[in-house]
Design a protein around this motif. Sequence first.
Motif, PDB file in Angstrom:
ATOM      1  N   CYS B  91      19.561 -29.779 -21.196  1.00 33.72           N
ATOM      2  CA  CYS B  91      20.462 -28.829 -21.853  1.00 33.72           C
ATOM      3  C   CYS B  91      20.074 -27.353 -21.814  1.00 33.72           C
ATOM      4  N   LEU B  92      20.287 -26.652 -22.904  1.00 33.37           N
ATOM      5  CA  LEU B  92      20.255 -25.185 -22.958  1.00 33.37           C
ATOM      6  C   LEU B  92      19.161 -24.517 -22.156  1.00 33.37           C
ATOM      7  N   LEU B  93      17.942 -25.006 -22.277  1.00 32.85           N
ATOM      8  CA  LEU B  93      16.862 -24.339 -21.560  1.00 32.85           C
ATOM      9  C   LEU B  93      16.621 -24.928 -20.173  1.00 32.85           C
ATOM     10  N   LEU B  95      15.721 -27.766 -19.288  1.00 36.42           N
ATOM     11  CA  LEU B  95      14.641 -28.744 -19.185  1.00 36.42           C
ATOM     12  C   LEU B  95      15.222 -30.141 -19.126  1.00 36.42           C
ATOM     13  N   CYS B  98      13.724 -34.578 -22.045  1.00 33.57           N
ATOM     14  CA  CYS B  98      13.489 -34.082 -23.397  1.00 33.57           C
ATOM     15  C   CYS B  98      13.460 -35.241 -24.376  1.00 33.57           C
ATOM     16  N   SER B 102       8.775 -34.284 -27.650  1.00 34.62           N
ATOM     17  CA  SER B 102       8.289 -33.162 -26.853  1.00 34.62           C
ATOM     18  C   SER B 102       9.424 -32.158 -26.681  1.00 34.62           C
ATOM     19  N   PRO B 103       9.654 -31.422 -27.740  1.00 37.69           N
ATOM     20  CA  PRO B 103      10.804 -30.531 -27.817  1.00 37.69           C
ATOM     21  C   PRO B 103      10.526 -29.140 -27.275  1.00 37.69           C
ATOM     22  N   CYS B 104      11.574 -28.477 -26.786  1.00 37.29           N
ATOM     23  CA  CYS B 104      11.452 -27.060 -26.492  1.00 37.29           C
ATOM     24  C   CYS B 104      11.718 -26.292 -27.774  1.00 37.29           C
ATOM     25  N   TYR B 110      19.192 -26.940 -31.806  1.00 38.55           N
ATOM     26  CA  TYR B 110      20.292 -27.108 -30.876  1.00 38.55           C
ATOM     27  C   TYR B 110      20.644 -28.558 -30.536  1.00 38.55           C
ATOM     28  N   ALA B 111      19.635 -29.403 -30.403  1.00 41.29           N
ATOM     29  CA  ALA B 111      19.889 -30.767 -29.931  1.00 41.29           C
ATOM     30  C   ALA B 111      20.988 -31.483 -30.715  1.00 41.29           C
ATOM     31  N   ARG B 114      24.231 -30.210 -29.383  1.00 42.59           N
ATOM     32  CA  ARG B 114      24.396 -30.709 -28.026  1.00 42.59           C
ATOM     33  C   ARG B 114      24.869 -32.154 -28.039  1.00 42.59           C
TER      34      ARG B 114
HETATM   35  S1  SF4 Z   1      17.057 -28.366 -26.958  1.00 41.54           S
HETATM   36 FE1  SF4 Z   1      15.993 -30.373 -26.839  1.00 41.54          FE
HETATM   37  S2  SF4 Z   1      17.180 -31.532 -25.359  1.00 41.54           S
HETATM   38 FE2  SF4 Z   1      17.726 -29.334 -25.054  1.00 41.54          FE
HETATM   39  S3  SF4 Z   1      16.286 -28.490 -23.468  1.00 41.54           S
HETATM   40 FE3  SF4 Z   1      15.345 -28.155 -25.482  1.00 41.54          FE
HETATM   41  S4  SF4 Z   1      14.001 -29.967 -25.783  1.00 41.54           S
HETATM   42 FE4  SF4 Z   1      15.495 -30.503 -24.195  1.00 41.54          FE
END
Ligand code: SF4
Lengths: 137, 137
Positions: B91-93, B95, B98, B102-104, B110-111, B114
């Motif tokens: 998603c957004l970043l 990556l 996910c 192990s989150p961004c 956001y998740a 999403r």
């Molecule tokens: S918000 Fe969550 S699912 Fe989206 S890129 Fe970041 S870690 Fe991944």
Amino acid sequence: MKLSKTSEYALRILGFMINSEKQVFTARYLVTYLHIPDKYLRRLMTDLARNGFIKSIQGREGGYVFAKNATTIHLSEIIDAVEGMDKYTGCLLGLNNCSDDSPCSLHYAYAPIRNQVLNLLDTLTLADLKSLKIKRF
Amino acid sequence: MKLSKTSEYALRILGFMINSEKQVFTARYLVTYLHIPDKYLRRLMTDLARNGFIKSIQGREGGYVFAKNATTIHLSEIIDAVEGMDKYTGCLLGLNNCSDDSPCSLHYAYAPIRNQVLNLLDTLTLADLKSLKIKRF
DNA sequence: ATTAAATACTATCTTAAAGTAGTATTTTGC
DNA sequence: GCAAAATACTACTTTAAGATAGTATTTAAT
Ligand code: SF4
Ligand code: SF4
């Protein structure tokens, strides 16, 4: 649903910086940790500097530092600076001048979520991205 | 936050068709109502036909009709057919792989949103886009 | 002063999405 | 049969984002 690569990079870079103990970040350092193309990152950094988010220190021992307090940098401002936020106000179906009175076929289902996203980007600041739990940048 | 132009077109076309009393739609007719580039729309229509959403009737008096019941066509299937849905799962970043573990830096904020969006596209069908209130296509 | 290590600038290349053009084919009405 | 009206196919062009390459400039350590 998806940002431009450039916005992704910008958010990842600044999100990485705010989660670090370091004060000054060289382009080389950022590239090795974020795996963003070297020259592309450098151009983006000067762009972010022009927009007042960061400040560049030239010469040996140089690099980039935050130019203002992270609590004052909203995510939507970053996106707006590097790719423009306008394209996101007219949403999923690419229409503009939308309203509840003249909706597209997705409006009632999607507009509420869209507004959550836009609101999130408007209210979240870089400082909010600081957390010990973050494992990926 | 935004789909490709092609996905927008596909959703607008099918959303327009499902909201019409007509049964058969010529490319010419769709172009005049939807203002999508003529040749681009035609290519997209044969693509949608290949994917089994619509059926083309060749020759004079020809055009396009739905190939199956609109209640069985999920929006995510349409997007998946014309541009691939994969790019939206990471998603957004930008990556992938996910998880909550192990989150961004945007994950927690956001998740959830999403997931709402992805869930919406997975559950909404073309039939759900049918409404007398729709004014723009 | 010189060198090393950093950023800044400018121009170019690559790629994928979007759009266009022209020709071929199919089918129906007359 | 033939013309008209539709879709199908193939190849090309355009555009903008993303990426790269090379050179110039700045600054601090020595
Ligand atoms: S918000 Fe969550 S699912 Fe989206 S890129 Fe970041 S870690 Fe991944
Ligand atoms: S969902 Fe609503 S705001 Fe978005 S394009 Fe449709 S009408 Fe406009």
